[in-house]
Write an enzyme that holds these catalytic residues in place. Structure first.
Site, PDB file in Angstrom:
ATOM      1  N   SER A 207       0.853  -1.184   0.000  1.00 26.94           N
ATOM      2  CA  SER A 207       0.000   0.000   0.000  1.00 26.94           C
ATOM      3  C   SER A 207       0.888   1.232   0.000  1.00 26.94           C
ATOM      4  O   SER A 207       1.814   1.338   0.815  1.00 26.94           O
ATOM      5  CB  SER A 207      -0.913   0.006   1.229  1.00 26.94           C
ATOM      6  OG  SER A 207      -1.741   1.148   1.240  1.00 26.94           O
TER       7      SER A 207
ATOM      8  N   HIS B 140       2.195  12.144  -0.750  1.00 25.29           N
ATOM      9  CA  HIS B 140       1.764  13.542  -0.716  1.00 25.29           C
ATOM     10  C   HIS B 140       2.974  14.399  -1.063  1.00 25.29           C
ATOM     11  O   HIS B 140       4.041  14.264  -0.462  1.00 25.29           O
ATOM     12  CB  HIS B 140       1.220  13.901   0.673  1.00 25.29           C
ATOM     13  CG  HIS B 140      -0.046  13.176   1.013  1.00 25.29           C
ATOM     14  ND1 HIS B 140      -1.240  13.467   0.404  1.00 25.29           N
ATOM     15  CD2 HIS B 140      -0.289  12.167   1.896  1.00 25.29           C
ATOM     16  CE1 HIS B 140      -2.183  12.672   0.907  1.00 25.29           C
ATOM     17  NE2 HIS B 140      -1.634  11.869   1.799  1.00 25.29           N
TER      18      HIS B 140
ATOM     19  N   HIS C  47      -2.055   7.257  -5.054  1.00 26.66           N
ATOM     20  CA  HIS C  47      -2.312   6.088  -4.211  1.00 26.66           C
ATOM     21  C   HIS C  47      -2.156   4.851  -5.078  1.00 26.66           C
ATOM     22  O   HIS C  47      -2.589   4.835  -6.240  1.00 26.66           O
ATOM     23  CB  HIS C  47      -3.733   6.160  -3.638  1.00 26.66           C
ATOM     24  CG  HIS C  47      -4.270   4.830  -3.195  1.00 26.66           C
ATOM     25  ND1 HIS C  47      -5.186   4.113  -3.945  1.00 26.66           N
ATOM     26  CD2 HIS C  47      -4.024   4.083  -2.093  1.00 26.66           C
ATOM     27  CE1 HIS C  47      -5.482   2.990  -3.318  1.00 26.66           C
ATOM     28  NE2 HIS C  47      -4.790   2.939  -2.204  1.00 26.66           N
TER      29      HIS C  47
ATOM     30  N   ASN D 171      -2.277   0.379  -4.462  1.00 24.68           N
ATOM     31  CA  ASN D 171      -2.395  -0.743  -3.546  1.00 24.68           C
ATOM     32  C   ASN D 171      -2.674  -1.991  -4.355  1.00 24.68           C
ATOM     33  O   ASN D 171      -3.514  -1.983  -5.251  1.00 24.68           O
ATOM     34  CB  ASN D 171      -3.544  -0.500  -2.549  1.00 24.68           C
ATOM     35  CG  ASN D 171      -3.967  -1.771  -1.830  1.00 24.68           C
ATOM     36  OD1 ASN D 171      -4.922  -2.419  -2.242  1.00 24.68           O
ATOM     37  ND2 ASN D 171      -3.275  -2.114  -0.784  1.00 24.68           N
TER      38      ASN D 171
ATOM     39  N   ARG E 108      -3.012  -6.430  -3.582  1.00 19.92           N
ATOM     40  CA  ARG E 108      -3.107  -7.347  -2.449  1.00 19.92           C
ATOM     41  C   ARG E 108      -3.603  -8.714  -2.900  1.00 19.92           C
ATOM     42  O   ARG E 108      -4.225  -8.855  -3.957  1.00 19.92           O
ATOM     43  CB  ARG E 108      -4.064  -6.781  -1.395  1.00 19.92           C
ATOM     44  CG  ARG E 108      -5.443  -6.498  -1.963  1.00 19.92           C
ATOM     45  CD  ARG E 108      -6.300  -5.642  -1.044  1.00 19.92           C
ATOM     46  NE  ARG E 108      -7.583  -5.333  -1.670  1.00 19.92           N
ATOM     47  CZ  ARG E 108      -7.802  -4.292  -2.473  1.00 19.92           C
ATOM     48  NH1 ARG E 108      -6.818  -3.450  -2.726  1.00 19.92           N
ATOM     49  NH2 ARG E 108      -8.989  -4.082  -3.003  1.00 19.92           N
TER      50      ARG E 108
ATOM     51  N   HIS F 154     -20.797  12.732   0.259  1.00 19.95           N
ATOM     52  CA  HIS F 154     -21.216  13.884   1.059  1.00 19.95           C
ATOM     53  C   HIS F 154     -20.739  15.206   0.457  1.00 19.95           C
ATOM     54  O   HIS F 154     -21.259  16.266   0.800  1.00 19.95           O
ATOM     55  CB  HIS F 154     -20.715  13.742   2.497  1.00 19.95           C
ATOM     56  CG  HIS F 154     -19.227  13.793   2.640  1.00 19.95           C
ATOM     57  ND1 HIS F 154     -18.403  12.767   2.267  1.00 19.95           N
ATOM     58  CD2 HIS F 154     -18.404  14.769   3.114  1.00 19.95           C
ATOM     59  CE1 HIS F 154     -17.144  13.087   2.505  1.00 19.95           C
ATOM     60  NE2 HIS F 154     -17.110  14.309   3.019  1.00 19.95           N
TER      61      HIS F 154
ATOM     62  N   GLY G   5      -4.212  -4.291  12.639  1.00 29.66           N
ATOM     63  CA  GLY G   5      -2.958  -3.862  12.031  1.00 29.66           C
ATOM     64  C   GLY G   5      -2.293  -2.736  12.802  1.00 29.66           C
ATOM     65  O   GLY G   5      -2.833  -2.208  13.782  1.00 29.66           O
ATOM     66  N   ASN G   6      -1.101  -2.368  12.350  1.00 27.63           N
ATOM     67  CA  ASN G   6      -0.347  -1.290  12.994  1.00 27.63           C
ATOM     68  C   ASN G   6      -1.007   0.057  12.677  1.00 27.63           C
ATOM     69  O   ASN G   6      -1.168   0.413  11.516  1.00 27.63           O
ATOM     70  CB  ASN G   6       1.099  -1.325  12.478  1.00 27.63           C
ATOM     71  CG  ASN G   6       1.949  -0.221  13.064  1.00 27.63           C
ATOM     72  OD1 ASN G   6       1.990   0.876  12.517  1.00 27.63           O
ATOM     73  ND2 ASN G   6       2.616  -0.509  14.157  1.00 27.63           N
TER      74      ASN G   6
END
Length: 280
Positions: free
Chosen positions: A104, A108, A118, A120, A122, A181, A264-265
């Site tokens: 992942s 920035h 981004h 990722n 898996r 939103h 997870g961490n």
């Protein structure tokens, strides 16, 4: 965590090797900008709620002149889902045992003219096995050339495997990376896919090509834009945009939810958040 089988080990090895090459490329960009910034790696271990070892991962973090904050995480975890969470995961309804490995990445950028990004990918295994992932570009100040080049590279990666992949997965990204939103997109899209199962070798090859496509195109875009001048207004636009990014990751992002639900961490899970953001 149980010993890994051949498929699990192959996926883990690939994600770790991709991490190493991405981090080396990002550090090279920093050196080109006259910075000696480098990734700091923090290993972490997870204990499954059953009390058994649950695997772990490595959080890689760099703060530099070009990359204001970039995190590249790899994790390999296993154990048992909670009864509640298992009901939302294919193949875990009757047997909550699981295995997951992946990479992942969120970057920035210091210059508002350079888009955030981004990526990722898996591999998950319950009583079923599948790949998922994708990549999407998130500019505070969109640039048509960057958007087209990013999509073109992902389109080519998809076309090498299935002519339906790009239109399907680009639309999936458009729908997924949407803030209902705010009634607006998080960025300019890319691809998003999930639950590719039943053909391990083919779907693993596609997932590898997604990683290669990202490693090819994003550094090109960074080098193209990283020295461009920018104004105070551009920086304000960046900070406002980052606020929307935070909202998406905390409210809607599946990876954030998965990490929190599986113990997870915390620092690795929330490394996707920008160093500075603004809400008017």
């Amino acid at each position: 965590m149980k010993p890994l089988d051949d498929q699990q080990q192959a996926a883990r090895d690939w994600f770790e090797s991709l991490r190493d090459r991405i981090c080396a490329e990002f550090e090279a960009i920093e050196r080109e900008a006259g910075s000696d910034a480098a990734f700091d790696y923090l290993p972490w271990e997870r204990e499954d709620p059953s009390g058994e070892p649950g695997g772990g991962g490595v959080r890689g973090l760099m703060k530099g002149r070009v990359f204001e904050k970039v995190g590249v995480n790899v994790s390999t975890v296993g154990g048992r889902f909670s009864e509640e969470f298992a009901r939302s995961i294919p193949g875990a309804e009757e047997d909550p045992s699981f295995f997951a490995t992946g990479i992942s990445l969120v970057a920035h950028m210091a210059n508002p003219r350079v888009p955030a990004v981004h990526m990722n990918t898996r591999f998950l295994a319950t009583t079923r096995r599948w790949f998922g992932g994708g990549a999407d570009l998130n500019p505070a100040i969109p640039n048509a050339e960057d958007t087209e080049d990013f999509h073109a590279r992902l389109r080519a990666a998809c076309a090498a495997h299935d002519p339906t992949f790009y239109p399907r997965f680009a639309k999936w990204a458009e729908d997924y990376f949407w803030l209902p939103h705010r009634n607006r997109a998080r960025g300019v899209g890319g691809i998003f896919y999930d639950r590719l199962e039943g053909h391990f070798d083919a779907h693993f090859a596609f997932t590898r090509d997604v990683g290669e496509a990202f490693l090819d195109i994003f550094p090109q875009i960074v080098r193209r834009r990283m020295a461009e001048p920018y104004s105070d207004a551009d920086m304000e636009a960046l900070l406002e945009f980052r606020g929307r990014y935070v909202e998406f990751n905390l409210l809607y992002d599946r990876g954030t939810l998965f990490g929190l639900k599986t113990g997870g961490n915390i620092d690795a899970i929330l490394m996707s958040l920008p160093p500075l953001a603004k809400w008017s």
